[in-house]
Write a protein that holds these residues in place. Structure first.
Motif, PDB file in Angstrom:
ATOM      1  N   ALA A   1       7.241   9.967  -2.510  1.00 30.14           N
ATOM      2  CA  ALA A   1       6.807  10.483  -1.204  1.00 30.14           C
ATOM      3  C   ALA A   1       7.689   9.869  -0.127  1.00 30.14           C
ATOM      4  O   ALA A   1       7.414   8.790   0.400  1.00 30.14           O
ATOM      5  N   SER A   2       8.755  10.553   0.210  1.00 33.86           N
ATOM      6  CA  SER A   2       9.801   9.990   1.068  1.00 33.86           C
ATOM      7  C   SER A   2       9.361   9.751   2.505  1.00 33.86           C
ATOM      8  O   SER A   2       9.856   8.818   3.158  1.00 33.86           O
ATOM      9  N   ASP A   3       8.459  10.560   3.042  1.00 32.94           N
ATOM     10  CA  ASP A   3       8.045  10.385   4.443  1.00 32.94           C
ATOM     11  C   ASP A   3       7.421   9.011   4.671  1.00 32.94           C
ATOM     12  O   ASP A   3       7.722   8.334   5.665  1.00 32.94           O
ATOM     13  N   LEU A   4       6.571   8.605   3.752  1.00 29.01           N
ATOM     14  CA  LEU A   4       5.929   7.302   3.874  1.00 29.01           C
ATOM     15  C   LEU A   4       6.951   6.176   3.754  1.00 29.01           C
ATOM     16  O   LEU A   4       6.870   5.163   4.463  1.00 29.01           O
ATOM     17  N   VAL A   5       7.924   6.369   2.873  1.00 33.86           N
ATOM     18  CA  VAL A   5       8.991   5.384   2.699  1.00 33.86           C
ATOM     19  C   VAL A   5       9.770   5.216   4.005  1.00 33.86           C
ATOM     20  O   VAL A   5      10.075   4.092   4.438  1.00 33.86           O
ATOM     21  N   ILE A   6      10.079   6.324   4.651  1.00 36.39           N
ATOM     22  CA  ILE A   6      10.857   6.303   5.899  1.00 36.39           C
ATOM     23  C   ILE A   6      10.117   5.541   6.997  1.00 36.39           C
ATOM     24  O   ILE A   6      10.681   4.654   7.654  1.00 36.39           O
ATOM     25  N   TRP A   7       8.845   5.861   7.218  1.00 35.34           N
ATOM     26  CA  TRP A   7       8.090   5.236   8.297  1.00 35.34           C
ATOM     27  C   TRP A   7       7.860   3.744   8.053  1.00 35.34           C
ATOM     28  O   TRP A   7       7.974   2.926   8.989  1.00 35.34           O
ATOM     29  N   LEU A   8       7.581   3.373   6.821  1.00 32.01           N
ATOM     30  CA  LEU A   8       7.355   1.955   6.525  1.00 32.01           C
ATOM     31  C   LEU A   8       8.657   1.156   6.575  1.00 32.01           C
ATOM     32  O   LEU A   8       8.652  -0.021   6.952  1.00 32.01           O
ATOM     33  N   SER A   9       9.762   1.769   6.206  1.00 30.16           N
ATOM     34  CA  SER A   9      11.048   1.069   6.306  1.00 30.16           C
ATOM     35  C   SER A   9      11.420   0.847   7.767  1.00 30.16           C
ATOM     36  O   SER A   9      11.985  -0.196   8.123  1.00 30.16           O
ATOM     37  N   LEU A  10      11.091   1.809   8.628  1.00 29.98           N
ATOM     38  CA  LEU A  10      11.327   1.630  10.065  1.00 29.98           C
ATOM     39  C   LEU A  10      10.498   0.466  10.613  1.00 29.98           C
ATOM     40  O   LEU A  10      10.985  -0.345  11.414  1.00 29.98           O
ATOM     41  N   LEU A  11       9.245   0.385  10.159  1.00 33.66           N
ATOM     42  CA  LEU A  11       8.378  -0.717  10.566  1.00 33.66           C
ATOM     43  C   LEU A  11       8.968  -2.048  10.097  1.00 33.66           C
ATOM     44  O   LEU A  11       8.970  -3.043  10.839  1.00 33.66           O
ATOM     45  N   GLY A  12       9.496  -2.073   8.861  1.00 27.84           N
ATOM     46  CA  GLY A  12      10.110  -3.281   8.323  1.00 27.84           C
ATOM     47  C   GLY A  12      11.332  -3.710   9.116  1.00 27.84           C
ATOM     48  O   GLY A  12      11.547  -4.905   9.360  1.00 27.84           O
ATOM     49  N   ILE A  13      12.142  -2.746   9.541  1.00 33.97           N
ATOM     50  CA  ILE A  13      13.336  -3.047  10.335  1.00 33.97           C
ATOM     51  C   ILE A  13      12.942  -3.693  11.659  1.00 33.97           C
ATOM     52  O   ILE A  13      13.542  -4.688  12.092  1.00 33.97           O
ATOM     53  N   ILE A  14      11.927  -3.141  12.311  1.00 33.05           N
ATOM     54  CA  ILE A  14      11.488  -3.660  13.612  1.00 33.05           C
ATOM     55  C   ILE A  14      10.923  -5.076  13.478  1.00 33.05           C
ATOM     56  O   ILE A  14      11.301  -5.987  14.225  1.00 33.05           O
TER      57      ILE A  14
ATOM     58  N   ILE B   1       0.838  -1.203   0.000  1.00 31.21           N
ATOM     59  CA  ILE B   1       0.000   0.000   0.000  1.00 31.21           C
ATOM     60  C   ILE B   1       0.872   1.252   0.000  1.00 31.21           C
ATOM     61  O   ILE B   1       0.647   2.187  -0.786  1.00 31.21           O
ATOM     62  N   GLY B   2       1.883   1.257   0.858  1.00 31.24           N
ATOM     63  CA  GLY B   2       2.784   2.411   0.946  1.00 31.24           C
ATOM     64  C   GLY B   2       3.578   2.634  -0.317  1.00 31.24           C
ATOM     65  O   GLY B   2       3.798   3.775  -0.739  1.00 31.24           O
ATOM     66  N   GLY B   3       4.019   1.551  -0.957  1.00 29.56           N
ATOM     67  CA  GLY B   3       4.791   1.673  -2.185  1.00 29.56           C
ATOM     68  C   GLY B   3       3.967   2.239  -3.325  1.00 29.56           C
ATOM     69  O   GLY B   3       4.451   3.061  -4.111  1.00 29.56           O
ATOM     70  N   LEU B   4       2.702   1.804  -3.410  1.00 27.12           N
ATOM     71  CA  LEU B   4       1.818   2.321  -4.460  1.00 27.12           C
ATOM     72  C   LEU B   4       1.492   3.798  -4.230  1.00 27.12           C
ATOM     73  O   LEU B   4       1.458   4.589  -5.185  1.00 27.12           O
ATOM     74  N   ILE B   5       1.287   4.173  -2.983  1.00 27.47           N
ATOM     75  CA  ILE B   5       0.965   5.571  -2.673  1.00 27.47           C
ATOM     76  C   ILE B   5       2.173   6.484  -2.872  1.00 27.47           C
ATOM     77  O   ILE B   5       2.078   7.563  -3.462  1.00 27.47           O
ATOM     78  N   SER B   6       3.344   6.030  -2.390  1.00 28.06           N
ATOM     79  CA  SER B   6       4.554   6.872  -2.448  1.00 28.06           C
ATOM     80  C   SER B   6       5.221   6.847  -3.812  1.00 28.06           C
ATOM     81  O   SER B   6       5.949   7.775  -4.169  1.00 28.06           O
ATOM     82  N   GLY B   7       5.030   5.771  -4.580  1.00 23.81           N
ATOM     83  CA  GLY B   7       5.701   5.629  -5.874  1.00 23.81           C
ATOM     84  C   GLY B   7       7.111   5.094  -5.758  1.00 23.81           C
ATOM     85  O   GLY B   7       7.888   5.165  -6.711  1.00 23.81           O
ATOM     86  N   SER B   8       7.476   4.530  -4.589  1.00 23.22           N
ATOM     87  CA  SER B   8       8.836   4.037  -4.364  1.00 23.22           C
ATOM     88  C   SER B   8       8.996   2.606  -4.860  1.00 23.22           C
ATOM     89  O   SER B   8       8.343   1.674  -4.369  1.00 23.22           O
ATOM     90  N   LEU B   9       9.900   2.406  -5.830  1.00 21.36           N
ATOM     91  CA  LEU B   9      10.193   1.063  -6.323  1.00 21.36           C
ATOM     92  C   LEU B   9      10.935   0.261  -5.260  1.00 21.36           C
ATOM     93  O   LEU B   9      10.707  -0.941  -5.111  1.00 21.36           O
ATOM     94  N   ALA B  10      11.807   0.918  -4.512  1.00 19.81           N
ATOM     95  CA  ALA B  10      12.553   0.227  -3.459  1.00 19.81           C
ATOM     96  C   ALA B  10      11.598  -0.326  -2.409  1.00 19.81           C
ATOM     97  O   ALA B  10      11.775  -1.447  -1.915  1.00 19.81           O
ATOM     98  N   LEU B  11      10.585   0.453  -2.071  1.00 20.94           N
ATOM     99  CA  LEU B  11       9.602   0.009  -1.085  1.00 20.94           C
ATOM    100  C   LEU B  11       8.761  -1.149  -1.649  1.00 20.94           C
ATOM    101  O   LEU B  11       8.492  -2.131  -0.952  1.00 20.94           O
TER     102      LEU B  11
END
Length: 303
Positions: free
Chosen positions: A117-130, A34-44
């Motif tokens: 949309a970098s903010d969403l990428v940051i928060w979801l990556s933090l969730l992934g790390i945890i 969901i976050g990747g589609l909203i933010s447009g991040s391929l990495a996410l």
């Protein structure tokens, strides 16, 4: 015929840890898609795809782990002990397939850079790390003892590293607008996946093909066994892993004299002791022979 069973290297893995990791990764996968589609991040999205492949792999590993604990029967004389090796092999293949897909997507995106949309990428990556970090900690002990669990552990560990990379990329995109970093990070994640995937594929394939384990020297086994009094020759030798707890040896043993079975049992006991202490071989199957016609002169024979 002599037959020995010893389970000195047995390690009971914790399937419940794997089940908990499946649930955690399913949650993070949905969130990242969901976050990747909203933010447009391929990495996410690549991290989400990797996570999804992990969910499938973890489910496969969990089922294989449960199957491996089933008792042997008349129709399955070894039970399902090799199910975990099959799971490790399939998991390795999925890592490699996902890696090639990510490489293709990263190269294509690099020449068509998108605003993210970098903010969403940051928060979801933090969730992934945890989430992945917690799963990695839970499976670490089992991963050191079991190839199937190691395959699951590697999936989760690479996920955690991928999330760290995505976090760094998100920060760079937020503060410096370096959107090309998204493609570079995806490429690095994919290369790492190829590295761990091929290593796991090699190990699982060697076990499935019943290759002699890399730490075993057949000639050294022969030298050690031939020092035992009463032995003429050890031949028709096969050494292989049934699973990671059970290292098997089967061979023919030419005796120097026409001895009684009680005497052979004494020789067999000495062989079992030597092979277990020096080579950690815990399943031994020996066929005794004395002046048998057409006895092979080779130590290794294709039966």
């Amino acid at each position: 015929m002599g037959h020995n069973h010893s389970h000195g290297n047995h390690h009971e893995v914790q399937g419940k840890n794997l089940l908990f990791s499946i649930i955690l990764n399913l949650v993070i996968t949905v969130a990242q898609v969901i976050g990747g589609l909203i933010s447009g991040s391929l990495a996410l999205l690549s991290d989400a795809l990797h996570n999804f492949s992990d969910v499938l792999s973890l489910v496969f590993s969990y089922v294989a782990h449960k199957l491996s604990q089933k008792e042997a029967s008349i129709n399955q004389t070894f039970g399902y002990k090799r199910a975990e090796l099959i799971a490790a092999f399939v998991n390795a293949m999925t890592l490699i397939i996902v890696a090639f897909f990510l490489i293709y997507e990263a190269i294509e995106r690099f020449f068509n850079i998108h605003t993210i949309a970098s903010d969403l990428v940051i928060w979801l990556s933090l969730l992934g790390i945890i989430v992945n970090g917690l799963s990695v900690i839970m499976l670490k002990n089992d991963a050191d003892k079991n190839l199937n669990m190691k395959s699951a552990y590697l999936h989760l560990f690479t996920d955690m590293l991928a999330s760290v990379a995505v976090l760094i990329g998100g920060l760079l995109m937020k503060f410096f607008q370096w959107y090309w970093v998204d493609s570079v990070l995806t490429l690095l994640i994919a290369i790492y996946l190829l590295f761990v995937g091929f290593d796991l594929l090699k190990k699982s394939t060697q076990m499935l093909m019943l290759f002699t384990p890399s730490h075993i020297d057949i000639k050294e086994i022969i030298t050690e066994v031939h020092t035992i009094p009463g032995i003429e020759k050890l031949h028709h030798i096969h050494v292989w892993y049934l699973n990671e707890d059970e290292l098997h040896l089967e061979a023919h043993l030419e005796c120097q004299e026409d001895i009684k079975m009680t005497e052979f049992n004494e020789i067999l006991q000495k062989i079992e002791h030597v092979l277990f202490e020096k080579f950690q071989i815990n399943h031994i199957n020996i066929q005794p022979e004395y002046k048998k016609e057409e006895t092979s002169k080779d130590f290794i024979v294709q039966d």
